[in-house]
Design an enzyme around this catalytic site. Structure first.
Site, PDB file in Angstrom:
ATOM      1  N   ALA A  30       0.812  -1.227   0.000  1.00  0.00           N
ATOM      2  CA  ALA A  30       0.000   0.000   0.000  1.00  0.00           C
ATOM      3  C   ALA A  30       0.843   1.273   0.000  1.00  0.00           C
ATOM      4  O   ALA A  30       0.341   2.340   0.355  1.00  0.00           O
ATOM      5  CB  ALA A  30      -0.935  -0.008   1.208  1.00  0.00           C
ATOM      6  N   ALA A  31       2.081   1.178  -0.446  1.00  0.00           N
ATOM      7  CA  ALA A  31       2.974   2.340  -0.394  1.00  0.00           C
ATOM      8  C   ALA A  31       2.432   3.507  -1.218  1.00  0.00           C
ATOM      9  O   ALA A  31       2.376   4.646  -0.743  1.00  0.00           O
ATOM     10  CB  ALA A  31       4.365   1.948  -0.881  1.00  0.00           C
ATOM     11  N   GLY A  32       2.043   3.231  -2.452  1.00  0.00           N
ATOM     12  CA  GLY A  32       1.516   4.288  -3.308  1.00  0.00           C
ATOM     13  C   GLY A  32       0.227   4.875  -2.765  1.00  0.00           C
ATOM     14  O   GLY A  32      -0.023   6.087  -2.867  1.00  0.00           O
ATOM     15  N   ASP A  33      -0.614   4.022  -2.187  1.00  0.00           N
ATOM     16  CA  ASP A  33      -1.882   4.494  -1.616  1.00  0.00           C
ATOM     17  C   ASP A  33      -1.632   5.393  -0.410  1.00  0.00           C
ATOM     18  O   ASP A  33      -2.323   6.402  -0.216  1.00  0.00           O
ATOM     19  CB  ASP A  33      -2.750   3.303  -1.216  1.00  0.00           C
ATOM     20  CG  ASP A  33      -3.077   2.395  -2.387  1.00  0.00           C
ATOM     21  OD1 ASP A  33      -3.181   2.917  -3.512  1.00  0.00           O
ATOM     22  OD2 ASP A  33      -3.207   1.178  -2.180  1.00  0.00           O
TER      23      ASP A  33
END
Length: 301
Positions: free
Chosen positions: A246-249
């Site tokens: 979920a890094a981009g989120d």
């Protein structure tokens, strides 16, 4: 000011292993977890955990539908625009994590049934200055409809084109912020940004399509922003990478939170980078997303 997030809700089924199995091969994994995810829900929770007022627009199904809804409620995300459709399963993401990097297989399930009526109902309460965040794990035509309708209300629009799918050329001019990663840049522009020079070249491509502000995420290399007024290169914060799911989120939710509070682009990028850095150091999706005080403490250090 409210943030409306239109997008997917998935139950993530995650397992760790040290290799991808060959055809016909069975291998052993470890650390299995099932936890709520989906780019839309993740971004909604990311912004909400930091303190934003967030409403989720999307669909869940029979299987896992109540779990996905309850996770939003537990994280103070509004669910009155969340529809449960009992004829299908909720979206499912099967995630294999190898040395911190993930490989994902999606079944859209109820996400594919999100439609124009859901947008119209949600936007009855939206006002000028509210923010729309959306991605491409639901029907791109529904996404484009929402972005154009949001601009008619004078909302601020953020499009995260993930996963990359074909878009109408005219939708870009309705995007206040277009936030792709490196592979998504390659899909749309045939340019793979790796440094400031290639990122600038890529950003100018999207500006020529009509995007107002381009923000490219570069993984461990940081991020790059470009508009008519300025360009900014931001280094990523170093982290012990456990799971990049979920890094981009986290980055997008944090960025939206900051601009909703009238912070500068540079401040927003720095804060978003810290939120992403914390997220990748933990296992899971929504459970890995940080609270505001955690991000502030990291930045102080």
């Amino acid at each position: 000011m409210r943030i409306y997030v239109l997008g997917s809700l998935n139950m993530d089924l995650v397992i760790n292993t040290n290799k991808i199995p060959d055809n016909g091969e069975t291998i052993t994994g470890s650390g299995f977890i099932a936890n709520p995810g989906g780019k839309g829900a993740n971004q909604a929770v990311a912004a909400s955990k930091l303190g934003a007022n967030v409403d989720m627009i999307g669909c869940v199904g029979k299987e896992f539908g109540l779990d996905l809804r309850d996770s939003l409620i537990e994280n103070n995300v509004g669910t009155k625009y969340l529809k449960r459709i009992l004829s299908v399963s909720s979206g499912i993401a099967v995630i294999t994590v190898i040395d911190g990097d993930n490989r994902i297989i999606l079944d859209s399930g109820a996400n594919a049934l999100c439609n124009y009526d859901h947008i119209d109902a949600a936007f009855e309460t939206a006002v000028k200055g509210d923010i729309l965040i959306t991605q491409l794990e639901i029907d791109p035509e529904v996404v484009e409809y929402a972005i154009k309708k949001a601009k008619r209300i004078n909302m601020v629009t953020i499009l995260n084109p993930a996963p990359a799918k074909k878009l109408s050329n005219d939708v870009f001019k309705y995007c206040d912020y277009f936030i792709p990663n490196q592979s998504e840049c390659l899909y749309y522009s045939n340019i793979f940004p790796e440094d400031e020079s290639s990122s600038l070249f890529c950003a100018r491509y999207f500006k020529d399509l009509g995007v107002k502000n381009v923000l490219i995420t570069l993984g461990e290399k940081g991020s790059f922003y470009y508009s008519d007024k300025e360009k900014i290169s931001m280094k990523a914060l170093k982290s012990n990478v456990v799971d990049t799911t979920a890094a981009g989120d986290a980055f997008i939710g944090a960025f939206a939170f900051m601009i909703s509070n009238n912070k500068s682009i540079e401040e927003a990028m720095k804060f978003a980078s810290a939120a992403a850095s914390i997220t990748v150091s933990r296992k899971g999706a929504q459970i890995a997303l940080p609270y505001k005080n955690e991000v502030q403490e990291l930045l102080k250090g």
